[in-house]
Design an enzyme around this catalytic site. Structure first.
Site, PDB file in Angstrom:
ATOM      1  N   SER A 262       0.855  -1.197   0.000  1.00  0.00           N
ATOM      2  CA  SER A 262       0.000   0.000   0.000  1.00  0.00           C
ATOM      3  C   SER A 262       0.883   1.235   0.000  1.00  0.00           C
ATOM      4  CB  SER A 262      -0.883   0.029   1.244  1.00  0.00           C
ATOM      5  OG  SER A 262      -0.132   0.437   2.362  1.00  0.00           O
ATOM      6  N   ASP A 263       0.373   2.337  -0.538  1.00  0.00           N
ATOM      7  CA  ASP A 263       1.073   3.582  -0.261  1.00  0.00           C
ATOM      8  C   ASP A 263       0.855   3.882   1.217  1.00  0.00           C
ATOM      9  OD1 ASP A 263       2.545   5.871  -0.349  1.00  0.00           O
ATOM     10  OD2 ASP A 263       1.562   6.690  -2.125  1.00  0.00           O
ATOM     11  N   TRP A 264       1.722   4.721   1.763  1.00  0.00           N
ATOM     12  CA  TRP A 264       1.706   4.952   3.209  1.00  0.00           C
ATOM     13  C   TRP A 264       0.418   5.679   3.620  1.00  0.00           C
ATOM     14  CZ3 TRP A 264       5.306   2.203   1.499  1.00  0.00           C
ATOM     15  CH2 TRP A 264       6.354   1.734   2.261  1.00  0.00           C
TER      16      TRP A 264
END
Ligand code: BGC
Length: 738
Positions: A262-264
């Site tokens: 996932s992106d952060w």
């Protein structure tokens, strides 16, 4: 010791619930898939779940009991970030983690040189390996849709073919070090404004023809080991857990066998994270780069809530096993691979690589009366004006901000080359401090700065104005988009004032985005010098002094005005949207595709870039004028360096089809080749175009299809400088989605 070695080599046995199980996963001679299945069979449900979410800001757990290491990742695309605190974005203040800063990826794209992309990937991969990273959170290949996007500097330009050709060798280079590349942000993250929520509405055709090809090439040709989901939504689902993008397109159609990260902070739901293709959840409950939420890692969507759902029978164990398998596979490909070299960090080779990439990236946009190059000794007094000549371009910009071992500024480079006594400097303009979410005006007096610079310019033989954008918020920086196409901080006024008192002005622009140039007709030379990293000043001086002949080409269009770009030719719903939805109304006509089709003159076209020499192209010929549907057409021509200095030229092959059953762009890049020619030298160049690459995405059939008929192959030195044309006839061809 010998026993330990044998254990590692042959596998050992382990007591699990009274049964003996072989530990094949330790045997590096065994196929990875056998090791994955073996490790999986030895793990508890809790251990598998622990693989699937962060344990710190940049790491997730391995299986300590089994000696399987944690997974450490690091930004970013043009240098390996400094170590961060365990659960905060702030630097851990180590003293051994100052990296080599390589040029930003727009600069890499401007080289039009896949060999340079491999050198880039290999070098940065070595740095990541030395720093014990399993994953390098790079490269970014989101398409340059609007010149306002604050992250364009991190990406590879506006053309899907160019980005595809550059991303593949970059990945090969990184992964040759036993470090996973993580191509990002999948997909449609083309603006920073409302990036965390905006729902992108785009046609299937534009999705497949413009926004996905670089990701597809990364998966199918680059064999990338991980991919990062994007913050935004597509079809009403967040891209980090998006059934269509991740399960269907990425994993089913493209057969991606790596890890979706996932992106952060890009994960929003346990149900969707479990079911819609996410494997590893990172950075949840943080807001961008600054705000910390006190949210324990065990509360992540793919942590305790996932475990509970599995135990309650709500989630299928097969979903967990699939995620765990992918993460184990990544570990065996990286930290537990026998073939992992040792890497190196801030080596002279890396400085050389950074300088070479930078040299090939710089684009000479204008050079009237051959004001450039300027040899040492030609002028007695050189004025360098502009804040960008003397400020760090490595710090700032968001997650790609670096702690670099060193940075040669343009001013330092110019002083080193021409001699300190010859060079005088004036700041000319000043940007203010950049805080997250806002950019403050400078406290310095703009008029005094301008006047001092103009006074200096009066006394100089030549002026290097070094300006552009910077890495402040609302400039080239993550988390916000630019407010306009114009140069900031009063630079236009300053340039106008300088040229009134000195006619020998060379404008050097540092930016990752196109800018407006209202003063262009009055300035004899313009150099686009990107963000070039540690070796910036040296590389710029290599070009302006003539030690190196410029050969970069623009990877995106510089428009005359913002509304000349497709994304800005419609209403606000097209850009930036209404904060809920954005509609890509320009469809497939992104970048030069829009301007060419609508017959709009660009300021500087895609693919342009001057040299200190000249090149002549002969008439192109093809090996066959009628092609079978699965054939490849070979276009040949002779290129001659007709000038007095050696140099590189990138020949570009565009394809156009005038009579068509579908709407088409006036032309599309399908091949390019960069060639070195000594002064006076000629070479026969052959470029191959597979007929399958002429396919368009047929929305009704959800498949790629080559329309039959006549296609024109346009050979050019840029998208607007076409040197020759040849027509071929092609029979139709259907191609499946993968
Ligand atoms: C960015 C990613 C980056 C991650 C970790 C996010 O804000 O969008 O590109 O890799 O942070 O720093």
């Amino acid at each position: 010791m010998k026993q330990l070695f044998l254990n590692v080599l042959l596998g050992v046995t382990l007591m699990v619930s009274g049964q003996q199980k072989s530990q094949i996963y330790l045997d590096v001679t065994k196929p990875i898939e056998d090791r994955v299945e073996n490790a999986l069979s030895l793990m508890t449900t809790e251990e598998k779940v622990a693989l699937c979410h962060a344990q710190s800001k940049f790491s997730s757990k391995g299986v300590a009991r089994l000696g399987i290491p944690d997974v450490w990742s690091s930004d970013g695309s043009h240098g390996v970030s400094d170590e961060k605190l365990w659960s905060e974005w702030n630097s851990a203040q180590w003293t051994n983690d100052s990296c080599t800063a390589f040029p930003a990826l727009t600069a890499l794209a401007a080289t039009f040189n896949p060999e340079i992309a491999f050198l880039f990937g290999k070098s940065i991969g070595e740095e990541a390996r030395h720093r014990e990273k399993a994953i390098l959170l790079a490269p970014g290949v989101n398409i340059y849709r609007s010149p306002l996007d604050g992250r364009n500097f991190e990406y590879m330009g506006e053309d899907p073919y160019l980005a595809s050709r550059m991303v593949v060798p970059y990945i090969h280079g990184v992964q040759s070090n036993g470090v996973a590349a993580c191509v990002k942000h999948f997909a449609l993250n083309n603006q920073e404004i409302w990036r965390g929520i905006i729902n992108v509405n785009v046609s299937d055709r534009a999705l497949h023809e413009i926004y996905l090809p670089a990701f597809k090439a990364a998966v199918q040709e680059g064999n990338v080991w991980s991919i990062m989901g994007a913050y935004n939504q597509y079809k009403g689902e967040f891209c980090c857990h998006n059934d269509l993008l991740l399960n269907k397109i990425l994993k089913q159609d493209w057969k991606f066998d790596g890890v979706v990260v996932s992106d952060w902070g890009g994960t929003h739901s346990t149900d969707q994270a479990v079911n819609n293709g996410l494997d590893l959840e990172m950075g949840t409950y943080t807001n961008g780069l600054t705000t910390e939420g006190h949210f324990p890692f065990s509360s992540y969507y793919l942590a305790d809530p996932f475990l509970k759902g599995l135990k309650d029978g709500k989630y299928d164990m097969a979903k967990l096993d699939d995620k765990a398998r992918r993460i184990l596979r990544l570990i065996f490909r990286t930290t537990m691979s026998a073939n992992r070299p040792f890497g190196r960090f801030v080596s002279p080779e890396h400085s050389q690589a950074a300088r070479k990439i930078a040299q090939e990236a710089i684009v000479l946009l204008k050079n009237e009366k051959n004001i450039l190059p300027i040899a040492v000794g030609k002028y007695q007094k050189i004025a360098v004006i502009g804040e960008n000549a003397n400020r760090s371009m490595i710090v700032g910009g968001g997650s790609t901000s670096l702690k670099a071992a060193y940075e040669v500024s343009p001013l330092q480079g110019i002083q080193d080359k021409y001699g300190k006594d010859c060079v005088v400097y004036s700041m000319g303009y000043a940007s203010g401090p950049s805080l997250y979410g806002r950019e403050e005006p400078s406290k310095l007096n703009a008029d005094s700065l301008l006047n001092a610079a103009v006074e200096l310019a009066k006394t100089a033989d030549v002026v290097f104005f070094v300006g552009g954008l910077n890495k402040n918020y609302f400039q080239d920086c993550e988390g916000g988009d630019r407010k306009s196409l114009s140069l900031p901080f009063g630079e236009d006024k300053l340039i106008e004032s300088i040229q009134k008192v000195n006619k020998n002005v060379v404008v050097v622009l540092l930016s990752g985005n196109a800018v407006d140039m209202p003063w262009l007709s009055k300035i004899p030379a313009v150099v686009q010098a990107w963000y070039l990293g540690s070796e910036a000043g040296n590389a710029i001086v290599d070009i302006i002094s003539g030690d190196v002949n410029p050969s970069g080409k623009l990877p995106f269009t510089f428009p005359k005005k913002l509304t000349d770009i497709g994304a800005h030719a419609f209403d606000k719903l097209c850009y930036p949207g209404d904060s809920v939805n954005v509609y890509y109304k320009e469809d497939i006509l992104v970048g030069y595709r829009w301007l060419d089709t609508k017959k709009i003159e660009p300021l500087f076209p895609f693919g342009c870039g001057l040299s200190y020499t000249t090149f002549a192209y002969s008439k192109p010929s093809v090996d066959a004028t009628e092609l079978k549907s699965n054939g490849t057409v070979k276009i040949s021509f002779t290129m001659t360096n007709t000038g007095k200095v050696d140099g590189h030229e990138t020949a570009q092959l565009y394809v156009s089809k005038s009579k068509s059953i579908i709407a088409r762009a006036a032309k599309e890049l399908k091949a390019f080749k960069k060639t070195f020619l000594k002064a006076g030298e000629s070479k026969i160049i052959t470029i191959e175009v597979p007929v399958s690459s002429l396919a368009y995405f047929n929305e009704a059939k959800q498949a790629w299809e080559v329309e039959s008929g006549i296609y024109s192959l346009l050979l050019g030195s840029s998208s607007r400088d076409i040197k020759g044309k040849v027509d071929v006839k092609i029979n139709s061809l259907y191609i499946s989605n993968n």
